[in-house]
Design a protein around this motif. Sequence first.
Motif, PDB file in Angstrom:
ATOM      1  N   VAL A  21     -34.026 -40.432   0.898  1.00 38.86           N
ATOM      2  CA  VAL A  21     -32.911 -39.639   0.396  1.00 38.86           C
ATOM      3  C   VAL A  21     -33.107 -38.203   0.861  1.00 38.86           C
ATOM      4  O   VAL A  21     -34.239 -37.720   0.974  1.00 38.86           O
ATOM      5  N   SER A  22     -32.007 -37.535   1.169  1.00 44.06           N
ATOM      6  CA  SER A  22     -32.088 -36.154   1.641  1.00 44.06           C
ATOM      7  C   SER A  22     -30.798 -35.436   1.274  1.00 44.06           C
ATOM      8  O   SER A  22     -29.825 -36.056   0.843  1.00 44.06           O
ATOM      9  N   SER A  23     -30.778 -34.104   1.469  1.00 46.62           N
ATOM     10  CA  SER A  23     -29.522 -33.359   1.394  1.00 46.62           C
ATOM     11  C   SER A  23     -29.113 -33.033   2.820  1.00 46.62           C
ATOM     12  O   SER A  23     -29.877 -33.245   3.762  1.00 46.62           O
ATOM     13  N   THR A  24     -27.905 -32.520   2.994  1.00 45.01           N
ATOM     14  CA  THR A  24     -27.363 -32.268   4.330  1.00 45.01           C
ATOM     15  C   THR A  24     -28.342 -31.490   5.210  1.00 45.01           C
ATOM     16  O   THR A  24     -28.566 -31.838   6.373  1.00 45.01           O
ATOM     17  N   THR A  78     -28.925 -23.897   0.464  1.00 46.89           N
ATOM     18  CA  THR A  78     -27.845 -23.319   1.258  1.00 46.89           C
ATOM     19  C   THR A  78     -26.715 -22.831   0.344  1.00 46.89           C
ATOM     20  O   THR A  78     -26.698 -23.126  -0.851  1.00 46.89           O
ATOM     21  N   LYS A  79     -25.763 -22.115   0.932  1.00 48.57           N
ATOM     22  CA  LYS A  79     -24.676 -21.522   0.144  1.00 48.57           C
ATOM     23  C   LYS A  79     -23.564 -22.511  -0.176  1.00 48.57           C
ATOM     24  O   LYS A  79     -22.665 -22.203  -0.943  1.00 48.57           O
ATOM     25  N   PHE A  80     -23.620 -23.708   0.446  1.00 54.68           N
ATOM     26  CA  PHE A  80     -22.570 -24.700   0.153  1.00 54.68           C
ATOM     27  C   PHE A  80     -23.177 -25.866  -0.640  1.00 54.68           C
ATOM     28  O   PHE A  80     -24.396 -26.021  -0.714  1.00 54.68           O
ATOM     29  N   ASP A  81     -22.308 -26.653  -1.241  1.00 49.03           N
ATOM     30  CA  ASP A  81     -22.738 -27.790  -2.066  1.00 49.03           C
ATOM     31  C   ASP A  81     -23.068 -28.967  -1.141  1.00 49.03           C
ATOM     32  O   ASP A  81     -22.188 -29.715  -0.735  1.00 49.03           O
ATOM     33  N   GLU A  82     -24.340 -29.096  -0.798  1.00 49.55           N
ATOM     34  CA  GLU A  82     -24.747 -30.098   0.180  1.00 49.55           C
ATOM     35  C   GLU A  82     -24.500 -31.523  -0.329  1.00 49.55           C
ATOM     36  O   GLU A  82     -24.528 -31.788  -1.530  1.00 49.55           O
ATOM     37  N   THR A  83     -24.267 -32.419   0.613  1.00 46.89           N
ATOM     38  CA  THR A  83     -24.117 -33.840   0.303  1.00 46.89           C
ATOM     39  C   THR A  83     -25.506 -34.463   0.185  1.00 46.89           C
ATOM     40  O   THR A  83     -26.407 -34.146   0.958  1.00 46.89           O
ATOM     41  N   VAL A  84     -25.672 -35.340  -0.794  1.00 44.11           N
ATOM     42  CA  VAL A  84     -26.902 -36.119  -0.910  1.00 44.11           C
ATOM     43  C   VAL A  84     -26.709 -37.390  -0.099  1.00 44.11           C
ATOM     44  O   VAL A  84     -25.727 -38.114  -0.290  1.00 44.11           O
ATOM     45  N   GLY A 111     -22.962 -38.407  -3.109  1.00 44.37           N
ATOM     46  CA  GLY A 111     -22.687 -37.349  -4.077  1.00 44.37           C
ATOM     47  C   GLY A 111     -23.059 -35.990  -3.531  1.00 44.37           C
ATOM     48  O   GLY A 111     -23.311 -35.822  -2.341  1.00 44.37           O
ATOM     49  N   LYS A 112     -23.081 -35.017  -4.420  1.00 42.66           N
ATOM     50  CA  LYS A 112     -23.399 -33.632  -4.064  1.00 42.66           C
ATOM     51  C   LYS A 112     -24.633 -33.180  -4.837  1.00 42.66           C
ATOM     52  O   LYS A 112     -24.940 -33.697  -5.915  1.00 42.66           O
ATOM     53  N   VAL A 113     -25.329 -32.159  -4.288  1.00 44.51           N
ATOM     54  CA  VAL A 113     -26.544 -31.695  -4.973  1.00 44.51           C
ATOM     55  C   VAL A 113     -26.214 -31.059  -6.320  1.00 44.51           C
ATOM     56  O   VAL A 113     -27.086 -30.923  -7.178  1.00 44.51           O
ATOM     57  N   SER A 114     -24.936 -30.694  -6.515  1.00 47.93           N
ATOM     58  CA  SER A 114     -24.527 -30.133  -7.815  1.00 47.93           C
ATOM     59  C   SER A 114     -24.429 -31.209  -8.896  1.00 47.93           C
ATOM     60  O   SER A 114     -24.364 -30.895 -10.084  1.00 47.93           O
TER      61      SER A 114
END
Length: 232
Positions: free
Chosen positions: A214-217, A36-42, A176-179
């Motif tokens: 575990v997943s991203s948003t 996605t275009k935003f920094d997803e939360t893990v 955290g964030k995927v970044s």
Amino acid sequence: MAKVGKRIAAAREGIDRNKLYALDEAIGLVKGRAKTKFDETVEVAINLGVDPRHADQMVRGVCVLPNGTGKNVRVAVFARGDKADEAKAAGADIVGAEELVQEVQGGKIDFDRCIATPDMMPLVGRLGKVLGPRGLMPNPKVGTVTPDVTAAVNDAKGGAVQFRVEKAGIVHAGVGKVSFSEEAILQNVKALVDAVQKAKPSGAKGSYLKRIAVSSTMGPGVKIDLASVAGE
């Protein structure tokens, strides 16, 4: 809807829904599929062998993530006098007493974390119906009712994550964030799992840690091999 379906299908590709992955491999899969275009939360979901309807099986606590959450946390502190000055010096975004209680009662909640000094709790206690459902009610068990407002503000700003088991026996938390680097996420996940293990209630019987994913948003969940996280 077709576009969303394609994106989800692409994200799930290469993930075996029935396989238990080592933590580092799972994090790699989650990071690689966050498009996605935003920094997803893990996000981490931990299934526990508890029934939180029983008081002696309630799980709650706080974990200071070693690499922070990647989120700018707005902190409100209910305090007076020297403690109010201390909170401001520590970097609290909002500090107040009666006037802040009135604002919150009126529906103005412009913060992500709420801290109170013990002497303020008779006042803050009136806000239970407003703050409780949002998970914002200060509580001594998670260090948000404390005379040490400097430490509490620093923890909140520095990556403290509160966790509480839900009705189905699951703890959810952002780590955290995927970044973030894979190593930073891995350290944060392990810190959270360790904190949840240490919060094991007296009434928990049998297997306590049952499943972890575990997943991203916006991404699919990846199941974790418990041995790669908790040494079980």
